[in-house]
Write a protein that holds these residues in place. Structure first.
Motif, PDB file in Angstrom:
ATOM      1  N   PRO A 169      10.313 -11.943  -5.784  1.00  9.16           N
ATOM      2  CA  PRO A 169       9.766 -10.596  -5.582  1.00  9.16           C
ATOM      3  C   PRO A 169       8.867 -10.177  -6.735  1.00  9.16           C
ATOM      4  CG  PRO A 169      12.016 -10.456  -6.354  1.00  9.16           C
ATOM      5  CD  PRO A 169      11.742 -11.926  -6.130  1.00  9.16           C
ATOM      6  N   TYR A 170       7.766  -9.534  -6.393  1.00  5.27           N
ATOM      7  CA  TYR A 170       6.805  -9.132  -7.427  1.00  5.27           C
ATOM      8  C   TYR A 170       6.677  -7.616  -7.538  1.00  5.27           C
ATOM      9  CZ  TYR A 170       2.336  -8.658  -9.886  1.00  5.27           C
ATOM     10  OH  TYR A 170       1.353  -8.299 -10.764  1.00  5.27           O
ATOM     11  N   ARG A 171       6.325  -6.933  -6.447  1.00  8.44           N
ATOM     12  CA  ARG A 171       6.159  -5.491  -6.488  1.00  8.44           C
ATOM     13  C   ARG A 171       6.564  -4.862  -5.155  1.00  8.44           C
ATOM     14  NH1 ARG A 171       5.595  -6.302 -11.067  1.00  8.44           N
ATOM     15  NH2 ARG A 171       3.989  -5.610 -12.539  1.00  8.44           N
ATOM     16  N   LEU A 172       7.078  -3.622  -5.234  1.00  6.16           N
ATOM     17  CA  LEU A 172       7.269  -2.781  -4.062  1.00  6.16           C
ATOM     18  C   LEU A 172       6.074  -1.848  -3.967  1.00  6.16           C
ATOM     19  CD1 LEU A 172      11.054  -1.945  -4.332  1.00  6.16           C
ATOM     20  CD2 LEU A 172       9.952  -2.902  -2.306  1.00  6.16           C
ATOM     21  N   VAL A 173       5.505  -1.732  -2.777  1.00  2.30           N
ATOM     22  CA  VAL A 173       4.305  -0.916  -2.575  1.00  2.30           C
ATOM     23  C   VAL A 173       4.568   0.104  -1.482  1.00  2.30           C
ATOM     24  CG1 VAL A 173       1.859  -0.940  -1.953  1.00  2.30           C
ATOM     25  CG2 VAL A 173       2.820  -2.829  -3.282  1.00  2.30           C
ATOM     26  N   ALA A 174       4.284   1.370  -1.769  1.00  4.11           N
ATOM     27  CA  ALA A 174       4.461   2.440  -0.780  1.00  4.11           C
ATOM     28  C   ALA A 174       3.140   2.679  -0.069  1.00  4.11           C
ATOM     29  CB  ALA A 174       4.923   3.723  -1.459  1.00  4.11           C
ATOM     30  N   SER A 175       3.203   2.818   1.260  1.00  5.81           N
ATOM     31  CA  SER A 175       2.011   3.110   2.056  1.00  5.81           C
ATOM     32  C   SER A 175       2.402   4.056   3.169  1.00  5.81           C
ATOM     33  CB  SER A 175       1.418   1.825   2.639  1.00  5.81           C
ATOM     34  OG  SER A 175       0.310   2.120   3.471  1.00  5.81           O
ATOM     35  N   GLY A 176       2.100   5.337   2.968  1.00  3.22           N
ATOM     36  CA  GLY A 176       2.427   6.319   4.002  1.00  3.22           C
ATOM     37  C   GLY A 176       3.918   6.381   4.255  1.00  3.22           C
ATOM     38  N   ARG A 177       4.324   6.056   5.480  1.00  2.28           N
ATOM     39  CA  ARG A 177       5.722   6.161   5.878  1.00  2.28           C
ATOM     40  C   ARG A 177       6.546   4.964   5.459  1.00  2.28           C
ATOM     41  NH1 ARG A 177       6.380   5.516  11.153  1.00  2.28           N
ATOM     42  NH2 ARG A 177       8.417   6.499  11.074  1.00  2.28           N
ATOM     43  N   GLU A 213       0.843 -15.897 -11.740  1.00  4.18           N
ATOM     44  CA  GLU A 213      -0.349 -15.053 -11.717  1.00  4.18           C
ATOM     45  C   GLU A 213      -0.460 -14.480 -10.304  1.00  4.18           C
ATOM     46  OE1 GLU A 213      -5.175 -15.326 -12.493  1.00  4.18           O
ATOM     47  OE2 GLU A 213      -3.861 -16.996 -13.047  1.00  4.18           O
ATOM     48  N   ALA A 214      -0.440 -13.162 -10.197  1.00  2.00           N
ATOM     49  CA  ALA A 214      -0.335 -12.518  -8.891  1.00  2.00           C
ATOM     50  C   ALA A 214      -1.577 -11.701  -8.569  1.00  2.00           C
ATOM     51  CB  ALA A 214       0.899 -11.613  -8.859  1.00  2.00           C
ATOM     52  N   PRO A 215      -1.843 -11.500  -7.283  1.00  2.00           N
ATOM     53  CA  PRO A 215      -2.952 -10.620  -6.899  1.00  2.00           C
ATOM     54  C   PRO A 215      -2.594  -9.162  -7.179  1.00  2.00           C
ATOM     55  CG  PRO A 215      -1.707 -11.283  -4.966  1.00  2.00           C
ATOM     56  CD  PRO A 215      -1.143 -12.067  -6.125  1.00  2.00           C
ATOM     57  N   ASP A 216      -3.590  -8.299  -7.131  1.00  2.00           N
ATOM     58  CA  ASP A 216      -3.324  -6.869  -7.262  1.00  2.00           C
ATOM     59  C   ASP A 216      -2.447  -6.439  -6.097  1.00  2.00           C
ATOM     60  OD1 ASP A 216      -4.241  -3.954  -6.294  1.00  2.00           O
ATOM     61  OD2 ASP A 216      -4.388  -4.076  -8.475  1.00  2.00           O
ATOM     62  N   ALA A 217      -1.245  -5.948  -6.402  1.00  2.00           N
ATOM     63  CA  ALA A 217      -0.245  -5.701  -5.362  1.00  2.00           C
ATOM     64  C   ALA A 217      -0.712  -4.684  -4.328  1.00  2.00           C
ATOM     65  CB  ALA A 217       1.066  -5.237  -5.996  1.00  2.00           C
ATOM     66  N   ALA A 218      -1.205  -3.532  -4.789  1.00  2.00           N
ATOM     67  CA  ALA A 218      -1.602  -2.479  -3.856  1.00  2.00           C
ATOM     68  C   ALA A 218      -2.754  -2.934  -2.970  1.00  2.00           C
ATOM     69  CB  ALA A 218      -1.977  -1.211  -4.613  1.00  2.00           C
ATOM     70  N   ALA A 219      -3.781  -3.567  -3.568  1.00  2.00           N
ATOM     71  CA  ALA A 219      -4.940  -4.015  -2.802  1.00  2.00           C
ATOM     72  C   ALA A 219      -4.552  -5.105  -1.811  1.00  2.00           C
ATOM     73  CB  ALA A 219      -6.026  -4.517  -3.750  1.00  2.00           C
ATOM     74  N   TYR A 220      -3.705  -6.040  -2.237  1.00  2.00           N
ATOM     75  CA  TYR A 220      -3.299  -7.142  -1.366  1.00  2.00           C
ATOM     76  C   TYR A 220      -2.522  -6.633  -0.155  1.00  2.00           C
ATOM     77  CZ  TYR A 220      -1.442 -11.712   0.020  1.00  2.00           C
ATOM     78  OH  TYR A 220      -1.119 -12.843   0.735  1.00  2.00           O
ATOM     79  N   VAL A 221      -1.562  -5.757  -0.417  1.00  2.00           N
ATOM     80  CA  VAL A 221      -0.740  -5.238   0.684  1.00  2.00           C
ATOM     81  C   VAL A 221      -1.590  -4.403   1.633  1.00  2.00           C
ATOM     82  CG1 VAL A 221       1.164  -3.689   1.270  1.00  2.00           C
ATOM     83  CG2 VAL A 221       1.408  -5.312  -0.607  1.00  2.00           C
TER      84      VAL A 221
END
Length: 318
Positions: A169-177, A213-221
């Motif tokens: 696991p790398y990041r949790l990302v919130a998007s709306g609901r 090395e990970a992608p930008d989490a918010a942009a990727y999701v």
């Protein structure tokens, strides 16, 4: 000689009192702590030496107060305050990543004896408007801890059938609901996005991993949920500023990239090309199709269809 442990506990209690109320008089603090005003003055100096901006003022309305500093001092919470804070953060976790970051910091120091109470109370909090996808707070916290502690996760996911997923696991990302997990899938040897409300049997493993090395989490999701999961993906050049277009399209429906001050690129996906096209049409801005090529043909077909409908109305008016 003054007991060092007793002094430390008293100074921490003093800090907690200063965080509870705007102003305390010396006698009030002395009564609360069972010491003399002189001892209070010494303890205040100890706090100042540690970097806490304790201010003192004389006269009516004067006393000791904790002033604003360059860095926020650690908060001292009693049991009831810690429980209330954790439950509030869990209830508001669907509103953004800041709430979850604060919750994981609190989780690091929350006593084990309070965890059951926090879990029980958080289950009593619901949103009346149904604006948040239902998520088990324990699952969300398990994912947050695994991201923080860099340990592998195991869980079931609908798209994988009966095969359990093993991820870093790398990041949790919130998007709306919804909440999404960006993780490296060990069996597929690639980055993947998972909807948290679809994950079951979530458990943290004991194996630690070294972060890749990970992608930008918010942009990727965002790009993944807006286009990659659909049969068709399309790119448009829209003749309007990016902030204007972003205000018209939910972040989960399209990625909007600036292309100068008055233009932007819109990346979106759908199961049907006509559906994609009409969504851009209703924005009300001039636009061009960048790709795919077949979308240009759909523009001509829809244009003929709309012109035909307008011509029919003209005939009725005559």
């Amino acid at each position: 000689m003054e007991d060092e442990r007793g002094t430390t506990e008293r100074v921490l209690t003093l800090l907690g009192l200063l965080q509870q109320r705007a102003v305390w008089t010396g006698p009030e603090l002395g009564e609360r702590l069972g010491v003399t005003p002189r001892t209070i003055r010494r303890d205040v100096e100890r706090l100042r030496a540690l970097g806490y901006p304790v201010q003192a003022s004389n006269g009516v309305g004067g006393g000791y107060q904790l002033g604003p500093g360059h860095d926020m001092p650690p908060l001292l919470l009693d049991d009831e305050e810690a429980i209330a804070t954790a439950v509030s953060l869990l209830a508001g976790a669907g509103s953004g990543e800041a709430a979850l970051r604060a919750l994981t910091k609190l989780d690091r120091v929350l006593p084990t004896r309070l965890r059951h109470e926090v879990s029980a109370l958080s289950g009593s909090v619901v949103a009346f408007d149904g604006s948040r996808a239902p998520i088990d707070p324990d699952v969300l916290m398990t994912l947050a801890r695994a991201c923080r502690d860099e340990v592998e996760l195991g869980f079931e996911y609908p798209s994988s059938g009966s095969m359990p997923r093993r991820v870093e696991p790398y990041r949790l990302v919130a998007s709306g609901r919804r909440w999404y997990l960006l993780a490296y899938d060990l069996d597929r040897d690639d980055w993947r996005t998972f909807r948290v409300d679809r994950m079951t049997g979530v458990s943290a493993r004991s194996w630690r991993f070294r972060p890749r090395e990970a992608p930008d989490a918010a942009a990727y999701v965002q790009e993944n949920i807006a286009s990659r999961v659909y049969r068709h993906q399309a790119r448009f050049l829209v003749h309007a500023p990016a902030p204007v277009v972003r205000s018209q399209i939910p972040a989960s429906a399209a990625v909007v990239r600036e292309r100068g001050r008055s233009r932007c690129e819109v990346l979106s996906g759908a199961g049907d090309l006509d559906f994609l096209l009409m969504h851009v049409v209703v924005l009300g801005h001039a636009f061009e199709v960048i790709e795919p090529v077949e979308l240009g043909e759909r523009c001509r077909v829809l244009a003929d269809r709309l012109l035909g409908a307008a011509g029919h109305l003209s005939q009725l008016a005559d």
